[in-house]
Design an enzyme around this catalytic site. Structure first.
Site, PDB file in Angstrom:
ATOM      1  N   ASP A  30       0.861  -1.191   0.000  1.00 14.08           N
ATOM      2  CA  ASP A  30       0.000   0.000   0.000  1.00 14.08           C
ATOM      3  C   ASP A  30       0.891   1.232   0.000  1.00 14.08           C
ATOM      4  O   ASP A  30       2.006   1.199   0.542  1.00 14.08           O
ATOM      5  CB  ASP A  30      -0.921  -0.004   1.233  1.00 14.08           C
ATOM      6  N   LYS A 214     -20.904  -7.500 -10.425  1.00 12.62           N
ATOM      7  CA  LYS A 214     -20.722  -6.775  -9.167  1.00 12.62           C
ATOM      8  C   LYS A 214     -21.661  -5.572  -9.052  1.00 12.62           C
ATOM      9  O   LYS A 214     -22.367  -5.408  -8.054  1.00 12.62           O
ATOM     10  CB  LYS A 214     -19.256  -6.321  -9.046  1.00 12.62           C
ATOM     11  N   PHE A 259     -32.775  -7.543   3.235  1.00 15.95           N
ATOM     12  CA  PHE A 259     -32.626  -6.210   2.623  1.00 15.95           C
ATOM     13  C   PHE A 259     -33.966  -5.529   2.410  1.00 15.95           C
ATOM     14  O   PHE A 259     -34.163  -4.763   1.474  1.00 15.95           O
ATOM     15  CB  PHE A 259     -31.803  -6.283   1.327  1.00 15.95           C
ATOM     16  N   GLY A 267     -26.032   3.653   3.003  1.00 13.96           N
ATOM     17  CA  GLY A 267     -24.866   4.517   2.859  1.00 13.96           C
ATOM     18  C   GLY A 267     -23.645   3.643   2.688  1.00 13.96           C
ATOM     19  O   GLY A 267     -23.741   2.503   2.235  1.00 13.96           O
ATOM     20  N   CYS A 270     -19.862   1.827  -0.790  1.00 13.20           N
ATOM     21  CA  CYS A 270     -20.126   0.970  -1.953  1.00 13.20           C
ATOM     22  C   CYS A 270     -21.452   1.277  -2.640  1.00 13.20           C
ATOM     23  O   CYS A 270     -21.466   1.782  -3.758  1.00 13.20           O
ATOM     24  CB  CYS A 270     -20.080  -0.492  -1.532  1.00 13.20           C
TER      25      CYS A 270
END
Ligand code: UGA
Length: 443
Positions: A30, A214, A259, A267, A270
């Site tokens: 990183d 995705k 869900f 929020g 993603c």
């Protein structure tokens, strides 16, 4: 196997530690030296249940290291690209600069590996078309490395990151056609051998589909949440109860119960940015009409935040000016210290903007709140935060808030008024203790 993980945020750090725990030799790279130091010392840079133990265990094996040195990837055969793709500041589109930087640094160091074919694995959430562009870049910049790109999207949820990494619902490979793709899939099968042996479904497809899987999944989840929040608006207009409605429709397997929790909305780092980036990409592809519904999904979601500010104002006689407002929760969801696009903080800001005296409490996220929003008053002790409150807003359903005793905390506040922004409190119990209870989409 020898793996590198490029980008050690939520996704990368958890992926690196899980892969080392499975027996691989992993170097995490990183650019953020402070983050690398923390990880190398066994200190998680973010709040995630179980991660501290996993990190310690993986570091103790000697198979997991972290570094800022981009040359460290040279020893690896498989390279996972796990950097972030936040929303651009000037548009809805994804900011791909971290992906491009990571790929630039990587391709300069790709070379044939003694253990077998070199595989670059894209895990970041990207606009469809990015994988094709990266594959071409690898072929152009490192033609002799024999490296193949596989797109392997990640579906982990914060708060369940380890479980979702080692026992995902499915694994998806986006592969190029031909023998290179076949060989790369075999290499990745070896990386994930433990998961596959446990029966985790593995789907092989093309680059475009894998990238779309995705964003389609996150768009569907966001749509489900906004659907039930739209129903909450209808419930409020008719005196119906959205939690009972959700339970009743959820018994239908085709709909499902998950869900469908109405509240202050979604929020995080993603869902909000992914649906916006998806719309932006659809526009570029000339199919923006296909995703105009996501604009409505976003609008419904943002409306929830304003609605809670209105409810707080109504509880205070129409004006928030000078009212003491206790905000329980700052993280975008419990078991996380992530405050990116947090509905709770948006509400706190909204109340403060209308003159309310806001006190924000959260078991994990206050340090992040202080760093990014120094103007908001924070209080780590929930009871101190409640002291003298004219209205209490429960906005992140941490267990400790759900478990509060209404009679006991009723002694602390100035007025017994609560807005349950996550519909997690028992209205009867709170009302019996003398509270004025307001849920979202509940009578
Ligand atoms: C989400 C997806 O669930 C993951 O599958 C995906 O891998 C991840 O994004 C990603 O793209 O990396 P996450 O952002 O961790 O995971 O959080 P979720 O559990 O999806 O929750 C998102 C938001 O929706 C939270 O603010 C939560 O409070 C809210 N939510 C969730 C509701 O308001 N109602 C619900 O019924 C469920």
């Amino acid at each position: 196997m020898r793996l590198s993980v490029i980008g050690c945020g939520y996704l990368g750090a958890v992926h690196a530690a899980c892969m080392a725990d499975l027996g691989h030799e992993v170097v995490g790279v990183d650019v953020d030296a402070a983050k690398v130091d923390l990880l190398a010392a066994g200190t998680p840079p973010f709040h995630e249940p179980g991660f501290a133990d996993l990190l310690e265990r993986a570091l103790a094996t000697g198979r997991l290291t972290f570094t800022t040195d981009p040359d460290a990837v040279a020893s690896a055969q498989v390279h996972f690209v796990c950097v972030g793709t936040p929303q651009r500041e000037d548009s809805y589109a994804a900011d791909l600069r971290y992906v491009d930087d990571a790929v630039d640094a990587l391709v300069a160091r790709l070379a044939p590996h003694p253990d077998g074919p070199v595989v670059v694995v894209g895990k970041s959430t990207v606009p469809v078309g990015t994988a094709e562009r990266i594959a071409a870049r690898i072929a152009r910049a490192a033609p002799d490395a024999g490296a193949t790109l596989v797109w392997n999207p990640e579906f982990l949820r914060e708060g369940f990151a380890i479980q979702d990494t080692v026992s995902p619902d499915r694994i998806v490979y986006g592969l190029p056609p031909g023998p290179d793709g076949e060989r790369a899939a075999e290499v990745l099968d070896a990386v994930y051998a433990d998961l596959l042996a446990r029966g985790v479904p593995r789907l092989r497809t093309d680059y475009a589909t894998s990238q779309l899987v995705k964003v389609a999944a996150n768009s569907f989840l966001a749509t489900k949440i906004s659907f039930i929040n739209a129903m909450a608006e209808l419930c409020e207009a008719t005196g119906a109860d959205v939690t009972e409605l959700a339970e009743a429709i959820g018994y239908d397997d085709r709909i499902g119960r998950k869900f469908l929790r109405a509240g202050v909305g979604f929020g995080g780092g993603c869902l909000p940015k992914d649906i916006r980036a998806f719309m932006a990409r659809a526009g570029e592809l000339g199919v923006d009409q296909a995703l105009t519904f996501l604009r409505e999904v976003d609008a419904i979601n943002l409306r929830r935040r304003e609605h809670v500010v209105e409810l707080a104002a109504a509880a205070c006689g129409g004006s928030l000016s000078g009212a003491r407002v206790a905000v329980l929760g700052a993280a975008f969801k419990p078991d996380s210290d992530d405050i990116r696009d947090s509905p709770a903080l948006a509400v706190a800001e909204g109340v403060a903007g209308r003159g309310g005296q806001v006190v924000v409490t959260d078991p994990a996220a206050l340090e992040n709140v202080r760093r990014t929003r120094p103007h908001l008053r924070t209080e780590p002790d929930v009871r101190a935060a409640l002291a003298g409150a004219d209205v209490v807003l429960l906005l992140t359903e941490w267990r400790e808030y759900v478990g509060l005793d209404p009679a006991e905390v009723g002694e602390l506040v100035a007025r017994r008024q609560v807005v349950d922004g996550r519909n997690v409190l028992d209205p009867a119990r709170w009302r019996a203790a003398g509270w004025t209870y307001r849920g979202l989409g509940r009578p």
